[in-house]
Every structure is written in structure tokens, then in C-alpha cells.
Design a protein around this motif. Structure first.
Motif, PDB file in Angstrom:
ATOM      1  N   UNK A 143     108.738 -26.122  19.827  1.00  0.00           N
ATOM      2  CA  UNK A 143     107.926 -26.819  19.214  1.00  0.00           C
ATOM      3  C   UNK A 143     109.296 -28.231  19.034  1.00  0.00           C
ATOM      4  N   UNK A 144     110.137 -27.504  18.813  1.00  0.00           N
ATOM      5  CA  UNK A 144     111.318 -28.930  17.617  1.00  0.00           C
ATOM      6  C   UNK A 144     111.965 -29.359  19.456  1.00  0.00           C
ATOM      7  N   UNK A 145     110.996 -28.783  20.503  1.00  0.00           N
ATOM      8  CA  UNK A 145     111.889 -29.713  21.343  1.00  0.00           C
ATOM      9  C   UNK A 145     110.781 -30.541  22.013  1.00  0.00           C
ATOM     10  N   UNK A 146     109.384 -30.375  21.405  1.00  0.00           N
ATOM     11  CA  UNK A 146     107.792 -31.130  22.205  1.00  0.00           C
ATOM     12  C   UNK A 146     108.664 -31.985  21.044  1.00  0.00           C
ATOM     13  N   UNK A 147     109.086 -31.921  19.799  1.00  0.00           N
ATOM     14  CA  UNK A 147     109.591 -33.577  18.608  1.00  0.00           C
ATOM     15  C   UNK A 147     110.295 -33.963  19.122  1.00  0.00           C
TER      16      UNK A 147
ATOM     17  N   UNK B 177     118.381 -20.505  37.790  1.00  0.00           N
ATOM     18  CA  UNK B 177     119.444 -21.884  38.297  1.00  0.00           C
ATOM     19  C   UNK B 177     118.217 -21.894  38.449  1.00  0.00           C
ATOM     20  N   UNK B 178     117.781 -22.489  39.745  1.00  0.00           N
ATOM     21  CA  UNK B 178     116.625 -23.748  40.569  1.00  0.00           C
ATOM     22  C   UNK B 178     115.414 -24.444  39.035  1.00  0.00           C
ATOM     23  N   UNK B 179     116.348 -24.124  38.292  1.00  0.00           N
ATOM     24  CA  UNK B 179     116.027 -24.970  37.118  1.00  0.00           C
ATOM     25  C   UNK B 179     117.107 -25.577  36.736  1.00  0.00           C
ATOM     26  N   UNK B 180     118.085 -25.945  37.150  1.00  0.00           N
ATOM     27  CA  UNK B 180     119.116 -26.827  36.196  1.00  0.00           C
ATOM     28  C   UNK B 180     119.965 -27.098  37.128  1.00  0.00           C
ATOM     29  N   UNK B 181     120.537 -28.443  36.643  1.00  0.00           N
ATOM     30  CA  UNK B 181     121.482 -29.389  37.763  1.00  0.00           C
ATOM     31  C   UNK B 181     122.548 -27.995  37.632  1.00  0.00           C
ATOM     32  N   UNK B 182     123.668 -27.832  36.726  1.00  0.00           N
ATOM     33  CA  UNK B 182     124.226 -26.936  36.576  1.00  0.00           C
ATOM     34  C   UNK B 182     124.639 -25.994  36.073  1.00  0.00           C
ATOM     35  N   UNK B 183     125.210 -24.826  35.877  1.00  0.00           N
ATOM     36  CA  UNK B 183     125.683 -23.776  35.462  1.00  0.00           C
ATOM     37  C   UNK B 183     126.797 -23.426  35.329  1.00  0.00           C
ATOM     38  N   UNK B 205     112.241 -29.282  32.132  1.00  0.00           N
ATOM     39  CA  UNK B 205     112.750 -28.932  30.949  1.00  0.00           C
ATOM     40  C   UNK B 205     111.773 -28.104  30.965  1.00  0.00           C
ATOM     41  N   UNK B 206     110.554 -28.241  30.195  1.00  0.00           N
ATOM     42  CA  UNK B 206     109.249 -27.420  30.795  1.00  0.00           C
ATOM     43  C   UNK B 206     109.658 -26.390  31.398  1.00  0.00           C
ATOM     44  N   UNK B 207     110.105 -26.230  32.310  1.00  0.00           N
ATOM     45  CA  UNK B 207     110.104 -24.532  33.316  1.00  0.00           C
ATOM     46  C   UNK B 207     111.028 -24.261  33.342  1.00  0.00           C
ATOM     47  N   UNK B 208     112.190 -24.736  32.814  1.00  0.00           N
ATOM     48  CA  UNK B 208     113.453 -23.927  33.162  1.00  0.00           C
ATOM     49  C   UNK B 208     113.769 -23.057  31.212  1.00  0.00           C
ATOM     50  N   UNK B 209     112.305 -24.111  30.460  1.00  0.00           N
ATOM     51  CA  UNK B 209     112.452 -22.683  29.184  1.00  0.00           C
ATOM     52  C   UNK B 209     110.901 -22.192  29.549  1.00  0.00           C
ATOM     53  N   UNK B 229     119.183 -24.700  21.570  1.00  0.00           N
ATOM     54  CA  UNK B 229     118.983 -26.137  23.048  1.00  0.00           C
ATOM     55  C   UNK B 229     118.559 -27.294  22.551  1.00  0.00           C
ATOM     56  N   UNK B 230     117.731 -28.202  22.502  1.00  0.00           N
ATOM     57  CA  UNK B 230     118.738 -28.577  23.420  1.00  0.00           C
ATOM     58  C   UNK B 230     120.115 -29.149  23.109  1.00  0.00           C
TER      59      UNK B 230
END
Lengths: 155, 237
Positions: A143-147, B177-183, B205-209, B229-230
Motif C-alpha cells: 500500500x505504501x508503494x501505491x501511495x 531477474x526478468x523484472x529488474x534492470x540490474x541485479x 514495479x508492479x510485476x516485480x512486487x 523498498x522502494x
């Protein structure tokens, strides 16, 4: 008003000491270094280094593992969830023993399965239980990310 | 007057610094030093600095605020320059390099993932799945094993632990890894078997999470995943 994400950024805002501890190494040990700048001498910073995991190969570790194994009661032990065993099995296959299937495909399939169970409607009861446990461990992160994204969009 | 340096940003960053406090007992205000197309965020350097929660938290809050509004290169905690003109000099001399680094992390955040596995569960798995380890363990428990047996069992189990945890770690990393630029993977500490940072774009971001969350569910009981994170791109600056 500033929106500071709860985790990671929430060091001083109720993020909890676990959070601070988990990102400490990033703040102290990563980040840009500019060579003409001087680092203030930091007493206590070497404590972090000591915590780096000791290599498994030592007599002490061997004896500790052996003792822990001797103490285990295999008969009465609860069985690990079948999915977990599957995943471990899959990833193990890519390990030193080199069987047929790789970690990537194994873990990939596992993800597809749970993405389905998280987004879809076909949750099994036992799946629900695990979800709750995992969410308790990491409150408010999503949720914080959504904010944050919301605050970016407003600009 | 020596200055403590927090971050480098592009000159067009909003640099909303209100309400933030600098490191040190006097909580100095923050200001900026500009040169060319870059900005450095600085404050008066404290007389003395210790890696205490308050100051580490302040350093981090500056980065976090700057990340909310734009692109930032966080400096490592604890760096000072003798004066502002040295900061300007650094921005001028290495301006192209910092601009490149800023472009690399534009629209990106860092996520750091740590994971641990319950040791008893892991040992149980090993004894269940490894015939030689189980037999040796049984013999030791029955008192029929030779005196060297515990050492042999321990070595066998330690090898299994390491192999299993390494392949678990690489399984998790490859899945994300597929959901990141670098690791950027680092040695795990404490009881963790995984310590890895990902540089993730807005689009990923969404897919990574979602993927990380489902991985954590998938691993299930006995595993603890700790995602932070973020974060500003500490590991990719």
C-alpha cells in the motif's frame, strides 16, 4: 505533506528496528563514493562486517550440524508443505548434482502457480493460510508503494 | 567550512528539502551546491559523527525524499568535503560520469531482498532425502557409530545445506531477474541465505512486487522473506 514509504524509508517513522537493520548495510556500505571526499571515521562500523556469515566449512559447524541432526525427531516431525518440497526439489535439480530440470524453470512454474492463486479465484484453503502469514510479516509494503506512485502521478 | 554530502541530483530536480534535518547533534539545515547540470545536497559537517540510528536515519530520509520527486545518486553514509568549492570541483570534473550514472537509475528504485529458512526444517529435509546422512544419524543416535561419525555427518549435512541454499538463492534471483534492470547480489549475513538488490523501473514495479510476493507465498512455511523498498539506488550508484 511528504509520503515516506513505510518500509525502507520508514527508518525513523515506525518502520521498526528490523527495517533499519536490513537496510543498514546499504546505507553504510553502498552508495556513491567520491574519491576526493573524506569519510568521517566511523566507530562501530566494523560490527557490520563481523556479521558476514562464516563459511560453512569448519569443524565447529560440522559438529553443530551433527548435534542438531541427532536432536531431530524425524518420526514426530511435521511434514513440510508439499509445494515447498516441490520447489526445493526443482531448484535442487540445478544444483551440484545436476539432474534434468533447472532452477529457473522450476521457480518459474512455481511463480505462475501462485500468481494464479493470488490473482485468480482458485485458492486452496491451505494457500490462504500461507498468504496470511506472509502478509503479517511485511505489513503495509504494497500500500505504501501505491501511495508513492499516486504522489508521483499527481505532479 | 567542511560540508557533509548526501546526494547528487540533476540540476532540474525539485529539491524539496523543507522539514529535513542534517546529520549531527546540531541538526543543521540542508542546502545545495550547483555546478553545470548537477546539484549536490549538503549540510555543515558535524564535528563528530557516529553510525547511530538518528544520523543514519537522517541520511536515509534525505535520499528517500529526493527519490520521491526525481532521480538521485545517494552517497555512502559519512562522506565530507573540506569546503563547498571542493564539492563544486567534483561535480565539474566528473560531471559526465555522474550524469551517466543518473541516467542509469532514472525512473528506477532499488528493492533489497533478504531471506532465511528455518534451520530445523532444512535439516529435516536433508535427513529425509539423503539416505547416507539418515543412516549415519541413526547409527549415532543408536550409539553404534564410530567416534568420527558426527564429524562425517556434519560435513555431509553442511555440504547439503550450502548446496540447497545456494540453489534456492539462485532460484529466487533468476525468478525475479526478468523484472529488474540490474541485479546486485551480496553475501548473506546472519541466518539469511539470500541478500540481493534489484534495480526496478516504474514499468516493472508492479510485476516485480507481485512476483516477489508470490515467491514468498510459494516457499511458504519455514521461510522468511524480507523485502525493503522502494529505496534510493544505493547499490546501483
Amino acid at each position: 505533506m511528504s509520503v515516506v514509504p513505510q518500509s525502507g524509508g520508514g527508518l525513523a517513522r515506525g518502520g521498526g528496528s528490523a527495517n533499519l537493520y536490513d537496510v543498514l548495510e546499504l546505507i553504510l556500505d553502498r552508495g556513491l563514493v567520491i574519491d576526493i571526499f573524506i569519510r568521517v571515521s566511523l566507530v562501530g562500523i566494523e560490527i557490520l562486517k563481523i556479521d558476514i556469515r562464516i563459511v560453512v566449512a569448519s569443524v565447529d559447524t560440522y559438529l553443530r550440524f551433527a548435534e542438531a541432526c541427532n536432536r531431530l525427531d524425524l518420526e514426530s516431525g511435521r511434514k513440510a508443505p508439499s509445494q515447498l518440497t516441490d520447489l526445493v526439489g526443482d531448484t535442487m535439480e540445478s544444483g551440484a548434482r545436476g539432474k534434468s530440470k533447472g532452477a529457473l524453470s522450476g521457480a518459474g512454474e512455481a511463480i505462475t502457480d501462485t500468481i494464479r492463486s493470488v490473482t485468480g479465484k482458485d485458492d486452496e484453503p491451505e494457500e490462504e493460510e500461507k498468504k496470511e502469514t506472509a502478509e503479517r510479516r511485511r505489513p503495509a509494503r504494497r500500500s505504501s508503494r501505491r501511495e508513492k506512485s499516486a504522489s508521483r502521478e499527481e505532479e | 567550512m567542511a560540508v557533509y554530502v548526501y546526494s547528487i541530483t540533476p540540476k532540474d530536480h525539485p529539491l524539496r528539502l523543507d522539514g529535513l534535518e542534517g546529520v549531527g547533534a546540531s541538526s543543521p539545515p540542508l542546502r545545495t551546491v550547483t555546478a553545470g547540470l548537477l546539484c549536490a545536497v549538503v549540510s555543515d559537517a558535524p564535528e563528530e559523527l557516529r553510525p547511530k540510528r538518528r544520523d543514519i536515519g537522517r541520511h536515509q530520509e534525505v535520499q528517500q525524499r529526493l527519490l520521491e520527486d526525481g532521480t538521485v545518486l545517494p552517497l555512502r553514509f559519512g562522506y565530507t568535503a573540506p569546503d563547498e568549492s571542493t564539492v563544486r570541483q567534483a561535480l565539474e570534473e566528473r560531471g559526465d560520469e555522474y550524469a551517466d550514472r543518473l541516467r542509469r537509475v532514472e525512473n528506477c528504485v532499488e528493492y533489497n531482498l533478504k531471506a532465511s529458512q528455518d534451520e530445523e526444517m532444512l535439516l529435516r529435509e536433508i535427513l529425509t532425502e539423503s539416505e547416507p546422512a539418515r543412516r549415519l544419524n541413526d547409527e549415532i543416535r543408536a550409539g553404534t557409530a564410530d567416534p568420527d561419525a558426527p564429524l562425517r555427518l556434519g560435513e555431509m549435512v553442511a555440504g547439503e545445506v550450502q548446496a540447497r541454499q545456494e540453489s534456492l538463492a539462485s532460484g529466487v534471483i533468476e525468478a525475479l531477474r526478468p523484472f529488474a534492470q540490474e541485479v546486485d547480489s551480496s553475501p548473506p549475513t546472519g541466518a539469511d541465505f539470500l541478500n540481493v538488490s534489484f534495480l526496478v523501473t516504474d514499468e516493472q514495479d508492479e510485476l516485480f512486487l507481485a512476483t516477489e510476493l508470490s515467491l514468498a507465498h510459494q516457499m511458504g512455511e519455514g521461510f522468511e522473506f524480507r523485502l525493503n523498498g522502494p529505496l534510493p539506488p544505493y547499490s546501483f550508484s
